[in-house]
Structures are given as structure tokens and as C-alpha cells.
Design a protein around this motif. Sequence first.
Motif, PDB file in Angstrom:
ATOM      1  N   MET A   1       0.825  -1.190   0.000  1.00 39.83           N
ATOM      2  CA  MET A   1       0.000   0.000   0.000  1.00 39.83           C
ATOM      3  C   MET A   1       0.868   1.252   0.000  1.00 39.83           C
ATOM      4  SD  MET A   1      -3.111   0.847  -0.110  1.00 39.83           S
ATOM      5  CE  MET A   1      -4.247   2.100   0.259  1.00 39.83           C
ATOM      6  N   GLU A   2       1.965   1.200   0.739  1.00 36.24           N
ATOM      7  CA  GLU A   2       2.879   2.345   0.771  1.00 36.24           C
ATOM      8  C   GLU A   2       3.417   2.658  -0.614  1.00 36.24           C
ATOM      9  OE1 GLU A   2       6.284   2.697   3.505  1.00 36.24           O
ATOM     10  OE2 GLU A   2       4.934   1.760   4.970  1.00 36.24           O
ATOM     11  N   GLN A   3       3.748   1.603  -1.347  1.00 38.35           N
ATOM     12  CA  GLN A   3       4.296   1.786  -2.697  1.00 38.35           C
ATOM     13  C   GLN A   3       3.254   2.395  -3.625  1.00 38.35           C
ATOM     14  OE1 GLN A   3       5.682  -2.098  -3.733  1.00 38.35           O
ATOM     15  NE2 GLN A   3       7.698  -1.777  -2.802  1.00 38.35           N
ATOM     16  N   PHE A   4       2.013   1.975  -3.448  1.00 40.22           N
ATOM     17  CA  PHE A   4       0.955   2.539  -4.283  1.00 40.22           C
ATOM     18  C   PHE A   4       0.800   4.027  -4.016  1.00 40.22           C
ATOM     19  CE2 PHE A   4      -3.484   3.814  -4.801  1.00 40.22           C
ATOM     20  CZ  PHE A   4      -3.599   3.645  -6.174  1.00 40.22           C
ATOM     21  N   LEU A   5       0.779   4.400  -2.748  1.00 43.08           N
ATOM     22  CA  LEU A   5       0.627   5.816  -2.407  1.00 43.08           C
ATOM     23  C   LEU A   5       1.805   6.624  -2.936  1.00 43.08           C
ATOM     24  CD1 LEU A   5      -0.788   5.605   1.218  1.00 43.08           C
ATOM     25  CD2 LEU A   5      -2.009   6.222  -0.868  1.00 43.08           C
ATOM     26  N   GLU A   6       3.001   6.083  -2.830  1.00 41.94           N
ATOM     27  CA  GLU A   6       4.187   6.767  -3.351  1.00 41.94           C
ATOM     28  C   GLU A   6       4.082   6.933  -4.868  1.00 41.94           C
ATOM     29  OE1 GLU A   6       9.029   6.135  -3.646  1.00 41.94           O
ATOM     30  OE2 GLU A   6       7.865   4.969  -2.192  1.00 41.94           O
ATOM     31  N   PHE A   7       3.627   5.863  -5.537  1.00 44.69           N
ATOM     32  CA  PHE A   7       3.444   5.935  -6.990  1.00 44.69           C
ATOM     33  C   PHE A   7       2.411   7.000  -7.349  1.00 44.69           C
ATOM     34  CE2 PHE A   7       1.104   4.744 -10.795  1.00 44.69           C
ATOM     35  CZ  PHE A   7       2.133   4.632 -11.723  1.00 44.69           C
ATOM     36  N   VAL A  15      -2.400   9.058 -12.595  1.00 42.85           N
ATOM     37  CA  VAL A  15      -3.485   8.522 -11.776  1.00 42.85           C
ATOM     38  C   VAL A  15      -4.773   9.303 -12.030  1.00 42.85           C
ATOM     39  CG1 VAL A  15      -4.279   8.162  -9.401  1.00 42.85           C
ATOM     40  CG2 VAL A  15      -1.923   7.607 -10.023  1.00 42.85           C
ATOM     41  N   THR A  16      -4.681  10.613 -12.148  1.00 40.82           N
ATOM     42  CA  THR A  16      -5.854  11.441 -12.438  1.00 40.82           C
ATOM     43  C   THR A  16      -6.445  11.091 -13.795  1.00 40.82           C
ATOM     44  OG1 THR A  16      -4.929  13.234 -11.111  1.00 40.82           O
ATOM     45  CG2 THR A  16      -6.691  13.814 -12.649  1.00 40.82           C
ATOM     46  N   ALA A  17      -5.596  10.896 -14.789  1.00 44.96           N
ATOM     47  CA  ALA A  17      -6.066  10.510 -16.120  1.00 44.96           C
ATOM     48  C   ALA A  17      -6.760   9.157 -16.081  1.00 44.96           C
ATOM     49  CB  ALA A  17      -4.897  10.490 -17.105  1.00 44.96           C
ATOM     50  N   LEU A  18      -6.230   8.211 -15.324  1.00 42.87           N
ATOM     51  CA  LEU A  18      -6.838   6.885 -15.204  1.00 42.87           C
ATOM     52  C   LEU A  18      -8.204   6.981 -14.549  1.00 42.87           C
ATOM     53  CD1 LEU A  18      -6.523   3.818 -15.547  1.00 42.87           C
ATOM     54  CD2 LEU A  18      -5.500   3.778 -13.268  1.00 42.87           C
TER      55      LEU A  18
END
Length: 138
Positions: A1-7, A15-18
Motif C-alpha cells: 500500500m505504501e508503494q501505491f501511495l508513493e506511486f 493517476v488522475t487521467a486513469l
Amino acid sequence: MEQFLEFAVNNWMLVTALLALFALLAWDSSHKAGPKVSTHEATRLINQNNALVLDIREKADFKAGHLVDSINIPNSQVTNRIEELEKHKSVPIIVVCKTGQTASAASKALKDNGFEQVYRLGGGIMEWTNNNLPLVKK
């Protein structure tokens, strides 16, 4: 989860475009299938515009309780039996399922075959019964 938030933080534009694409996909799917109507709007369409109610639940569920004067064509048979509805092209059609989730496919099939006034009952027959509206039981 930490990696996702960092990404997500490092690639916020991606992420906004997705998320925007997912929103557009959801909007497009609901637009093609016709608008959802509440039980109140469905009642108005039935009473004032002589709307046809197409119940796409299985026959046993239909017999357990359905809206007055509704027609039962199970969801799996809608595309094969669409000619049965041809005489109703000029009136609004309200597609009803159990929870309001599976009505989209049947609504889209109707719209693809030239039916212009196609609506989906939001919440399906469960919402209808939750609002203490009458059902016919055979």
C-alpha cells in the motif's frame, strides 16, 4: 500500500487521467443503456405515458411477485425475443431486474434495436418492494 501511495503521489497526472477514464467509461455505459428512474418516476411513466414494464428476471422470480401488467422475458432471452416488443416501440419501456444491476444489458439491446424510450428501474424490484409498492403474485 505504501508503494501505491508513493506511486500515486509521484505520478499524480497519470493517476488522475486513469480515474477520469474510468469515470468516462462508467458514464458511457450508463448513457448507452438508458437512464435510471426511481420508483416514483417509474410510477409516473406507467400511469401517465402507458409505459411498458419489461421484467427480465427468471420466470420463478417473476411469478413470486411482479409489477402489474409487466411482461416477463428473462435476461438471457431478450435479444432472441426482441420482436415480441416491436409493437411497443412508441411507448416508454422500463426494464426491471432484481437489484437494478443487470438491466443495463437488456436496455442496451433494446436501444440498439431502435427503441428510443428505454429506462432502467434504479434498485430493481428490491427497491420497489422496499418502498412498499404493490406486486402481483401468481
